[in-house]
Motif scaffolding. Structure first.
Motif, mmCIF file in Angstrom:
data_model
loop_
_atom_site.group_PDB
_atom_site.id
_atom_site.type_symbol
_atom_site.label_atom_id
_atom_site.label_comp_id
_atom_site.label_asym_id
_atom_site.label_seq_id
_atom_site.Cartn_x
_atom_site.Cartn_y
_atom_site.Cartn_z
ATOM 1 N N LEU A 151 0.836 -1.209 0.000
ATOM 2 C CA LEU A 151 0.000 0.000 0.000
ATOM 3 C C LEU A 151 0.866 1.253 0.000
ATOM 4 O O LEU A 151 0.580 2.223 -0.708
ATOM 5 N N ALA A 152 1.939 1.223 0.808
ATOM 6 C CA ALA A 152 2.814 2.393 0.885
ATOM 7 C C ALA A 152 3.442 2.673 -0.479
ATOM 8 O O ALA A 152 3.471 3.818 -0.943
ATOM 9 N N LEU A 153 3.932 1.616 -1.130
ATOM 10 C CA LEU A 153 4.554 1.798 -2.436
ATOM 11 C C LEU A 153 3.526 2.256 -3.474
ATOM 12 O O LEU A 153 3.827 3.083 -4.336
ATOM 13 N N THR A 154 2.310 1.695 -3.382
ATOM 14 C CA THR A 154 1.264 2.101 -4.318
ATOM 15 C C THR A 154 1.032 3.593 -4.215
ATOM 16 O O THR A 154 0.995 4.315 -5.215
ATOM 17 N N HIS A 155 0.881 4.060 -2.970
ATOM 18 C CA HIS A 155 0.595 5.472 -2.766
ATOM 19 C C HIS A 155 1.758 6.341 -3.215
ATOM 20 O O HIS A 155 1.586 7.364 -3.851
#
Lengths: 220, 319
Positions: A151-155
């Motif tokens: 999720l962090a990388l997606t954001h």
């Protein structure tokens, strides 16, 4: 990013203000721990969405609570309302299906008030909580680390990739003089394919960079 | 379609949440065991890619526009478990950050679009491309069929969830959702196939590797997702499809009764005698209709693939 006139008029996705819900502030609700806000919001949504039938009393109390939260946060009401209106059409679209059955009007109104309250609740939480704090709250709530990392990388890379696809579209638009629907589709498909190839190459560089900073598989 | 908050009742939200959480757990376990650490960032970046690709609009008839969903694209390019994680990231982000899709409905949305869509699409893709000998053209035919089937399967499941929650009657949601998504699925099939064809032209090895997961883990995972999807569809769709008026009541009563207890017995119980009563001419006509549908879909997919991968295209072991 201010899109240049003319060619970039179709590049609405570049509106970063719409993609970054966080509104910086120092109000008491901004400073609340993210875990508390997340759990509170989940509880709020559970009650509002799952309470049986048209419970107007509950909805009124919930609306009051949200208004109080919005007032304390001192985020510009216009910003909050714009965000709410942007997400509302999805709810209205699905709710319209319920109008087609006997007694549908009441069901429609109930669905609409419920979903509006829940939408507004999350508009408020995302406006007053940094995304990184939300991620830390998810970790604290025992969401698997792999998922939180992802999720962090997606954001983080969402904005990079949107800009990249915008640049590719602009480059394409400046070289394509004829326009047809089929051509449009084929070129967009090529843009998406290139975007994927660039993403997978970028992921390799990101991994090298993460390792260089001491990242391990179970995170640190 | 992202289901917003307030459209699902407690039992549907809980059951679909439980199934979706199990499916995501299977995917997390599989990916963290079988994917080399160097590919972990790719899951996140690929999620950002799907998110960004969903924002590119395509002109459709009459001034409207559509966009890619990306579940099957991710499954073809990365593998099924990775695709489950990618779609989970995308949907979770859309839900928490952009309030697109409800929080109470997150389980249902994950089940439809992060589990049913990529897994159904991937299975159809592998079966069809395997049947055509894994040529470049076979891969494209499989992609097209997989993309269409995944869109329709997710829509059927969504219609069942809405009907089970009594938001709208099954007789309304089913034709509305499936009719619209049969068309959306055609668009999804065309665009997904064109993207896969373009990736195959530029980087044939990305298609030939069939994703980043090890093949051995894949079959066990697919069986796991298959069980979860069957349980989900048995609960959401079967009560309506079997035309038994007491089905809904029975499931509701059992689930309502079992809400405090562990959900597993409640999930298993509706299964035992469902398959028998419906057998007969209705089944025969469904089978015939299905067969005709498959032939038509296959022909269309083949024509599309033939157009996108003319003879003599490099790579993929062409005939």
């Amino acid at each position: 990013v201010q899109p240049a006139a003319g060619i970039a008029e179709r590049d609405e996705p570049l509106r970063h203000d719409l993609l970054s819900p966080y509104q910086h502030g120092t109000s008491p609700v901004h400073r609340l721990p993210a875990t508390a806000k997340l759990v509170g919001a989940l509880g709020f949504v559970l009650v509002v969405a799952l309470v049986r039938g048209p419970a107007w009393g509950v909805y009124a109390i919930a609306a009051g609570a949200l208004t109080a939260y919005a007032a304390i946060s001192r985020v510009a009401p216009g910003t909050l309302l714009t965000r709410l209106l942007l997400v509302e059409p999805f709810a209205i679209g699905v709710a319209l299906l319920s109008l087609l059955q006997p007694g549908g009007a009441m069901v429609f109104l109930t669905l609409l008030s419920r979903s509006t309250l829940c939408l507004f609740c999350f508009v408020l939480v995302s406006a007053t909580t940094r995304f990184s704090d939300l991620l830390a709250a998810l970790l604290a709530l025992r969401v698997p680390r792999l998922l939180v990392t992802s999720l962090a990388l997606t954001h983080r890379y969402l904005f990079v990739l949107i800009e990249e696809s915008g640049r590719m579209r602009r480059a394409r638009a400046s070289r394509t003089f004829t326009r047809g629907r089929w051509l449009d589709w084929r070129l967009s498909a090529t843009v998406i394919a290139q975007l994927f190839i660039r993403s997978s190459e970028r992921a390799e560089r990101i991994y090298a960079a993460m390792c260089a900073r001491g990242w391990t598989h179970d995170g640190a | 379609v992202h289901i917003p908050d307030g459209f699902l009742d407690a039992k549907t939200a809980l059951v679909s949440g439980g199934i979706a959480a199990t499916g995501v757990a299977v995917a997390v376990r599989s990916v963290s065991r079988t994917i080399p650490a160097s590919r972990v960032p790719l899951i996140g970046v690929a999620s950002a890619f799907v998110f960004a690709a969903q924002m590119l609009n395509f002109p459709v008839a009459g001034g409207t526009s559509g966009h890619l969903i990306g579940a099957v694209l991710a499954a073809v390019l990365l593998g099924p478990s990775a695709a489950v994680l990618v779609m989970t990231s995308v949907l979770t982000l859309q839900c928490f950050l952009f309030a697109d899709g409800g929080v109470t409905a997150l389980g249902a949305n994950l089940f439809n679009m992060a589990i049913v869509a990529p897994v159904v699409g991937y299975v159809v893709y592998r079966l069809a491309s395997g049947a055509l000998g894994n040529t470049r053209r076979g891969v494209l035919v499989g992609t097209a069929l997989g993309a269409w089937c995944s869109t329709v399967a997710a829509a059927i499941s969504c219609a069942g969830q809405l009907a089970l929650s009594r938001t709208a009657a099954w007789s309304i949601t089913f034709p509305a959702m499936v009719g619209v998504h049969a068309l959306i699925g055609v668009g999804e099939a065309v665009i997904t196939t064109m993207v896969v064809a373009a990736v195959a032209r530029a980087r044939p090895e990305l298609i030939a590797e069939r994703g980043i997961e090890s093949p051995r883990a894949r079959y066990a995972d697919l069986a796991g997702y298959g069980v979860l999807i069957s349980i989900g569809l048995a609960i959401f769709v079967e009560p309506f499809a079997s035309n038994r008026p007491d089905g809904l009541e029975r499931v509701a009563a059992r689930l309502g009764f079992a809400q405090h207890a562990a959900p597993s017995p409640a999930i298993a119980s509706p299964l035992h005698d469902y398959a028998v009563p419906g057998l007969g001419s209705a089944v025969a006509s469904t089978v015939v209709a299905g067969a005709i549908g498959i032939v038509v879909a296959f022909t269309l997919a083949y024509l599309l693939a033939r157009f996108l991968a003319p003879r003599g295209a490099a790579g993929g072991g062409n005939r």
